[in-house]
Design an enzyme around this catalytic site. Structure first.
Site, PDB file in Angstrom:
ATOM      1  N   GLY A 114     -15.574 -14.459  22.887  1.00  0.00           N
ATOM      2  CA  GLY A 114     -14.127 -14.663  22.974  1.00  0.00           C
ATOM      3  C   GLY A 114     -13.607 -14.060  24.276  1.00  0.00           C
ATOM      4  N   GLY A 192     -17.491 -26.455  17.849  1.00  0.00           N
ATOM      5  CA  GLY A 192     -18.342 -26.084  18.979  1.00  0.00           C
ATOM      6  C   GLY A 192     -19.708 -25.704  18.428  1.00  0.00           C
ATOM      7  CG  ASP A 314     -15.856 -10.943  10.859  1.00  0.00           C
ATOM      8  OD1 ASP A 314     -16.085  -9.850  10.311  1.00  0.00           O
ATOM      9  OD2 ASP A 314     -16.279 -11.232  12.005  1.00  0.00           O
ATOM     10  CG  HIS A 338     -14.211  -8.590  14.972  1.00  0.00           C
ATOM     11  ND1 HIS A 338     -13.150  -8.816  15.795  1.00  0.00           N
ATOM     12  CD2 HIS A 338     -15.171  -9.454  15.393  1.00  0.00           C
ATOM     13  CE1 HIS A 338     -13.445  -9.745  16.678  1.00  0.00           C
ATOM     14  NE2 HIS A 338     -14.686 -10.153  16.459  1.00  0.00           N
ATOM     15  CB  ILE A 339     -19.381  -7.182  10.986  1.00  0.00           C
ATOM     16  CG1 ILE A 339     -19.074  -7.929   9.666  1.00  0.00           C
ATOM     17  CG2 ILE A 339     -18.855  -5.759  10.966  1.00  0.00           C
ATOM     18  CD1 ILE A 339     -19.905  -7.447   8.482  1.00  0.00           C
TER      19      ILE A 339
HETATM   20  O1  GLV Z   1     -15.744 -11.713  18.339  1.00  0.00           O
HETATM   21  C1  GLV Z   1     -16.707 -11.527  18.984  1.00  0.00           C
HETATM   22  C2  GLV Z   1     -16.910 -12.089  20.285  1.00  0.00           C
HETATM   23  O2  GLV Z   1     -15.973 -12.646  20.869  1.00  0.00           O
HETATM   24  O3  GLV Z   1     -18.028 -11.962  20.793  1.00  0.00           O
END
Ligand code: GLV
Length: 373
Positions: A114, A192, A314, A338-339
């Site tokens: 991201g 994607g 998440d 967020h894992i």
């Molecule tokens: O959320 C995790 C990333 O963007 O790698």
């Protein structure tokens, strides 16, 4: 200061035979000053650190913790005059930071797929190149998404809680019933690599139909992923045709709806009251993309009024989500911290890719994965 090993070894090689006492030779000084200066905003996994240390190309300083992000004030100090910055998704790379860094900064390498924490326009205007880490995390994220989907739809968190806390009475006919994937329609918002990898993993669960929506058909993507681009913008994945539908149709038809898009101005809070109101009362909403795509008040409303059956998240806004947040009070909402990419293999691969992107960018060579600004 964490100077790289190679550089130190080189300096030792130069210094030792000359038996220099009290300072470096001018040659050694020249070698040291030819190294690019880099700041690393986190104690990244060992593979990436090893690459930086052994590169012989950079002298780097590092925020030596993984538990607490570098305080903004410290970050603004540390970036002064650096040539490169290796960051993670908790750091906002914006005008203020780029001004603080100054004109030497030519490469940002983020250890994330991201990039909504980066002000792309600012970076582009300043000619700063950006590396990121797609692909290496696809399997881990798809795997976690499937786990979260099943955890939510089959109410595993509620079930373990009941078992542990005495709620487990006799076997009951409708107790803790959930929704199954067999014969279901799975919707993917943003098809994607990750969306396709999720579809590949869900196909063996006897899903009846896969559907998706995306901002635009992307035929070039089919070549990159294990998919074909069929007629009318349909993808073919694991022998399934994944049909492109409008967002309206996607929300109406999906039994399971997985968010797999990037957070952009177009997708910000796209999952709102209107979006949830179209979903089936029996549907399960899953988000492993970014919290910002969801209006959390509207999601709370949809979950608490039974507009949708459950949600697995998440990602949230903010992160961490305060423990007092109303979403935590709902049994039909599973929240993870967020894992999605958190496997040892993947996080090491991400750190190695981020380190290599940085080094390549600093050498003015093409990065392995570079954002086209
Ligand atoms: O959320 C995790 C990333 O963007 O790698």
């Amino acid at each position: 200061m964490w100077s790289c090993h190679m550089a130190l070894r080189r300096l030792q090689r130069i210094a030792a035979p000359l038996n220099i006492a009290g300072g470096l030779t001018s040659k050694a000084q020249r070698e040291m000053s030819s190294l690019s200066r880099v700041y690393v905003t986190r104690q990244i996994p060992p593979e990436g650190l090893k690459i930086l240390k052994e590169s012989g190309q950079v002298q780097f300083e590092l925020w030596d913790s993984d538990d607490v992000p570098v305080p903004r004030k410290e970050l603004l100090q540390k970036v002064k005059g650096v040539d490169g910055l290796l960051c993670v998704l908790t750091e906002k790379i914006d005008k203020e930071l780029l001004d603080a860094a100054g004109p030497n900064l030519k490469v940002i390498s983020t250890m994330s797929v991201g990039f909504d924490h980066l002000s792309l326009e600012e970076l582009k205007n300043r000619g700063i190149r950006v590396g990121y880490t797609p692909e290496v995390l696809t399997d881990a994220v798809a795997e976690l998404t499937v786990a979260l989907l099943l955890t939510t739809s089959r109410r595993l968190i509620e079930a373990t809680h009941e078992a542990k806390t005495g709620g487990w009475g006799t076997w009951r006919t409708l107790w803790l019933c959930g929704y199954e994937l067999a014969n279901s329609t799975v919707g993917i918002f943003g098809l994607g690599r990750i969306g396709v990898a999720i579809a590949e993993r869900l196909a063996p669960f006897k899903v009846k139909k896969f559907i998706y929506t995306d901002v635009a058909p992307r035929p070039e993507l089919a070549k990159q992923i294990n998919a074909e681009y069929g007629e009318e913008n349909h993808f073919i994945v694991a022998q399934f045709v994944i049909r492109l539908l409008s967002m309206d149709e996607l929300t109406k038809r999906s039994d399971f709806l997985a968010m797999c898009c990037a957070l952009t101005p177009e997708t910000k809070e796209i999952c709102n009251k209107n979006f949830f109101s179209k979903m089936k009362k029996t549907s399960i909403f899953i988000n492993t993309s970014r919290g910002g795509v969801v209006n959390q008040d509207d999601l709370y409303e949809a979950l608490s009024t039974g507009q949708i059956a459950g949600a697995g998240l998440d990602v949230t806004v903010p992160e961490p989500l305060p423990t007092s947040h109303p979403l935590f009070t709902l049994k039909n909402c599973v929240i993870l911290p967020h894992i999605a990419s958190a496997s040892y293999t993947t996080r090491n691969a991400m750190s190695a890719l981020a380190a290599n992107n940085l080094l390549l960018g600093l050498r003015d060579e093409p990065m392995i994965k570079e954002l086209q600004l």
